[in-house]
Scaffold this motif. Structure first.
Motif, PDB file in Angstrom:
ATOM      1  N   TRP A  56      -6.368  -3.022   1.378  1.00  9.56           N
ATOM      2  CA  TRP A  56      -7.123  -3.339   2.414  1.00  9.56           C
ATOM      3  C   TRP A  56      -8.008  -4.645   2.475  1.00  9.56           C
ATOM      4  N   ASN A 101      -4.159   0.933  -2.432  1.00  8.45           N
ATOM      5  CA  ASN A 101      -4.226   0.448  -1.066  1.00  8.45           C
ATOM      6  C   ASN A 101      -4.401  -1.270  -0.993  1.00  8.45           C
ATOM      7  N   GLY A 155       0.843  -1.200   0.057  1.00  7.89           N
ATOM      8  CA  GLY A 155      -0.042   0.064  -0.019  1.00  7.89           C
ATOM      9  C   GLY A 155       1.118   1.370   0.038  1.00  7.89           C
ATOM     10  N   TYR A 156       0.276   2.518  -0.314  1.00  8.50           N
ATOM     11  CA  TYR A 156       1.339   3.711  -0.556  1.00  8.50           C
ATOM     12  C   TYR A 156       0.406   4.842   0.034  1.00  8.50           C
ATOM     13  N   GLY A 157       1.264   5.556   0.816  1.00  5.71           N
ATOM     14  CA  GLY A 157       0.724   7.069   1.308  1.00  5.71           C
ATOM     15  C   GLY A 157       1.110   8.085   0.662  1.00  5.71           C
ATOM     16  N   GLU A 158       2.301   8.545   1.083  1.00  6.05           N
ATOM     17  CA  GLU A 158       2.940   9.579   0.567  1.00  6.05           C
ATOM     18  C   GLU A 158       4.102   9.486  -0.238  1.00  6.05           C
ATOM     19  N   VAL A 169      -4.773   6.262   6.993  1.00  4.18           N
ATOM     20  CA  VAL A 169      -4.586   6.959   5.709  1.00  4.18           C
ATOM     21  C   VAL A 169      -4.892   8.394   5.484  1.00  4.18           C
ATOM     22  N   THR A 170      -4.194   9.111   5.094  1.00  3.55           N
ATOM     23  CA  THR A 170      -4.382  10.620   5.416  1.00  3.55           C
ATOM     24  C   THR A 170      -4.254  11.242   3.910  1.00  3.55           C
ATOM     25  N   THR A 171      -4.087  10.600   2.891  1.00  4.21           N
ATOM     26  CA  THR A 171      -4.046  11.196   1.435  1.00  4.21           C
ATOM     27  C   THR A 171      -4.799  10.556   0.404  1.00  4.21           C
ATOM     28  N   GLY A 185      -2.974   7.474  -0.476  1.00  2.87           N
ATOM     29  CA  GLY A 185      -3.161   6.348   0.325  1.00  2.87           C
ATOM     30  C   GLY A 185      -4.669   5.798   0.137  1.00  2.87           C
ATOM     31  N   HIS A 237      -6.185   1.992   9.061  1.00  2.00           N
ATOM     32  CA  HIS A 237      -4.631   2.123   8.520  1.00  2.00           C
ATOM     33  C   HIS A 237      -4.472   3.596   8.430  1.00  2.00           C
TER      34      HIS A 237
END
Length: 103
Positions: free
Chosen positions: A102, A100, A38-41, A91-93, A96, A89
């Protein structure tokens, strides 16, 4: 890890290695430095050759777009279950949410 909302491919060129993220349900492409579940920033700016995706009718997403905080985008289409996963998880972006793994 599955289920994931994206597929990955590694492209190696003169400038090094790029991980290409292709969304599983929409014609969206992003780039990252490393393979993850998964990716966020941690998205990269599209490389110079990313136009091959736009030429094939994909939308290439920039690192800046994907780093957009969820508070700055319209999240009204997200379901109660999706919000549960977002909170679980942390997630803020936008990125994300889009890329993902999930349950």
């Amino acid at each position: 890890m599955y289920p994931r909302t994206f597929h990955t491919a590694t492209v190696v060129g003169r400038e090094g290695e790029n991980i290409v993220l292709c969304h599983a349900h929409y014609p969206w492409v992003a780039f990252a430095r490393a393979r993850r579940d998964g990716y966020g920033e941690d998205f990269l700016s599209p490389p110079p050759w990313a136009h091959v995706f736009t030429d094939a009718a994909f939308t290439v997403l920039s690192g800046e777009q994907l780093a957009t905080p969820l508070s700055a985008v319209d999240t009204s289409v997200l379901t109660h279950d999706e919000w549960h996963e977002i909170r679980l998880h942390r997630v803020t972006t936008l990125g994300g949410v889009l890329f993902n793994a999930w349950d």
